[in-house]
Design a protein around this motif. Sequence first.
Motif, PDB file in Angstrom:
ATOM      1  N   ARG A 171       3.486   5.659  -5.761  1.00 34.87           N
ATOM      2  CA  ARG A 171       3.300   5.629  -7.208  1.00 34.87           C
ATOM      3  C   ARG A 171       2.134   6.517  -7.631  1.00 34.87           C
ATOM      4  O   ARG A 171       2.207   7.214  -8.651  1.00 34.87           O
ATOM      5  CB  ARG A 171       3.056   4.185  -7.668  1.00 34.87           C
ATOM      6  CG  ARG A 171       2.848   4.073  -9.169  1.00 34.87           C
ATOM      7  CD  ARG A 171       2.655   2.641  -9.617  1.00 34.87           C
ATOM      8  NE  ARG A 171       2.514   2.627 -11.074  1.00 34.87           N
ATOM      9  CZ  ARG A 171       1.346   2.733 -11.705  1.00 34.87           C
ATOM     10  NH1 ARG A 171       0.232   2.848 -11.013  1.00 34.87           N
ATOM     11  NH2 ARG A 171       1.296   2.729 -13.025  1.00 34.87           N
ATOM     12  N   ARG A 172       1.065   6.529  -6.844  1.00 34.79           N
ATOM     13  CA  ARG A 172      -0.097   7.359  -7.167  1.00 34.79           C
ATOM     14  C   ARG A 172       0.281   8.844  -7.146  1.00 34.79           C
ATOM     15  O   ARG A 172      -0.143   9.623  -7.998  1.00 34.79           O
ATOM     16  CB  ARG A 172      -1.220   7.060  -6.174  1.00 34.79           C
ATOM     17  CG  ARG A 172      -2.561   7.632  -6.577  1.00 34.79           C
ATOM     18  CD  ARG A 172      -3.655   7.142  -5.656  1.00 34.79           C
ATOM     19  NE  ARG A 172      -3.854   5.703  -5.764  1.00 34.79           N
ATOM     20  CZ  ARG A 172      -3.629   4.832  -4.779  1.00 34.79           C
ATOM     21  NH1 ARG A 172      -3.196   5.256  -3.624  1.00 34.79           N
ATOM     22  NH2 ARG A 172      -3.834   3.555  -4.960  1.00 34.79           N
ATOM     23  N   ARG A 222       2.200   1.711  -3.472  1.00 39.12           N
ATOM     24  CA  ARG A 222       1.133   2.156  -4.371  1.00 39.12           C
ATOM     25  C   ARG A 222       0.821   3.637  -4.159  1.00 39.12           C
ATOM     26  O   ARG A 222       0.580   4.379  -5.108  1.00 39.12           O
ATOM     27  CB  ARG A 222      -0.140   1.318  -4.163  1.00 39.12           C
ATOM     28  CG  ARG A 222      -0.121  -0.023  -4.866  1.00 39.12           C
ATOM     29  CD  ARG A 222      -1.527  -0.592  -5.010  1.00 39.12           C
ATOM     30  NE  ARG A 222      -2.197  -0.738  -3.726  1.00 39.12           N
ATOM     31  CZ  ARG A 222      -2.141  -1.822  -2.963  1.00 39.12           C
ATOM     32  NH1 ARG A 222      -1.437  -2.866  -3.376  1.00 39.12           N
ATOM     33  NH2 ARG A 222      -2.777  -1.876  -1.818  1.00 39.12           N
ATOM     34  N   LEU A 282       1.300  -3.389  -7.760  1.00 36.80           N
ATOM     35  CA  LEU A 282       1.625  -1.962  -7.794  1.00 36.80           C
ATOM     36  C   LEU A 282       0.978  -1.223  -8.951  1.00 36.80           C
ATOM     37  O   LEU A 282       0.939   0.006  -8.956  1.00 36.80           O
ATOM     38  CB  LEU A 282       3.144  -1.771  -7.861  1.00 36.80           C
ATOM     39  CG  LEU A 282       3.961  -2.354  -6.702  1.00 36.80           C
ATOM     40  CD1 LEU A 282       5.435  -2.007  -6.876  1.00 36.80           C
ATOM     41  CD2 LEU A 282       3.450  -1.842  -5.358  1.00 36.80           C
ATOM     42  N   THR A 324       0.827  -1.204   0.000  1.00 38.51           N
ATOM     43  CA  THR A 324       0.000   0.000   0.000  1.00 38.51           C
ATOM     44  C   THR A 324       0.859   1.250   0.000  1.00 38.51           C
ATOM     45  O   THR A 324       0.571   2.227  -0.713  1.00 38.51           O
ATOM     46  CB  THR A 324      -0.940   0.003   1.227  1.00 38.51           C
ATOM     47  OG1 THR A 324      -1.793  -1.146   1.177  1.00 38.51           O
ATOM     48  CG2 THR A 324      -1.792   1.262   1.258  1.00 38.51           C
TER      49      THR A 324
END
Length: 296
Positions: free
Chosen positions: A200-201, A197, A248, A194
């Motif tokens: 990355r977001r 992620r 991911l 998480t």
Amino acid sequence: MNWMFQKREVKPSSSPLLDKEWRPVPWNAKAEYLQFVRGFEPFQPHNDEKNEEQCIRILLHGPTGHGKSSFINSVDTILQGRMTGRALADTIVGNSFTKKYTTYKITKGAHGTFYPFVFNDTMGLEKDKGVLEEDIKLAMMGHVKDGYTFNPHSTLSTDDLYYNRNPSLNDKAHVLVCVVSAARVHLLSQELMTNMRNVRREASDLGIPQMAILTNIDVACPEVDANLRNVYKSKFVKRQMEVLSASLGIPLNCIFPVKNYHSEIAPNDDLEMLILMALKQMIHFGEDFVNDCKCT
């Protein structure tokens, strides 16, 4: 004579290797890839009114002990033509060995000249003891100055001496690279996934291109350990890439399996070819981002 024909049951192959590479590798093109990297010159973004030479900034992040610093050392080793170890790494799994935000320039030719790309190493992601998501986000935006010591319990504040209030395009990250060990993908907690992620977001919101490096492929797969050219034949390595992609959201064609220099004391062409393939893509992504970026 009567013949009895029996239908043979065809069992799926139990071989750990595919019949052929699912991603072709130009194994004999190391010289060509090296020429590309060594010939890459500083450039000016098309819309940069300052006409300032631009450096590609590659920001590495990922779990503790998965090979971020070793990857930097491996690239440095390839381009220097000798073993290097400037990015300090630790072979003992535990707390992150990297504590400070550090920019690594790689010397090119004459003393004082450098390749037009740099790596930024970060403290590893680790529950209660690693880098905070917010600090990685601040680094992507160029707000973190070189030498900042990461604090697992509090993020960099705007009144800190290491907070860059007015980052230039050169200070910002141009490529975000997640580094994960192929031998430990299955051990990553949901919380860590998480975290990655979320980072990355944030990069996506900033328009920063993202890649992933899958390290320790030789440790994860005996067939790859025996012959690195089995990397894209290995069913296990392919599965780990697919798991990482699904977890991911990074496309499979943006994930590159590599082996870092570790026990070797002499050059290994196959090892270097895999790393150069990844490095070339980082440079392409970074250059595209800089040229597309609108300076404000």
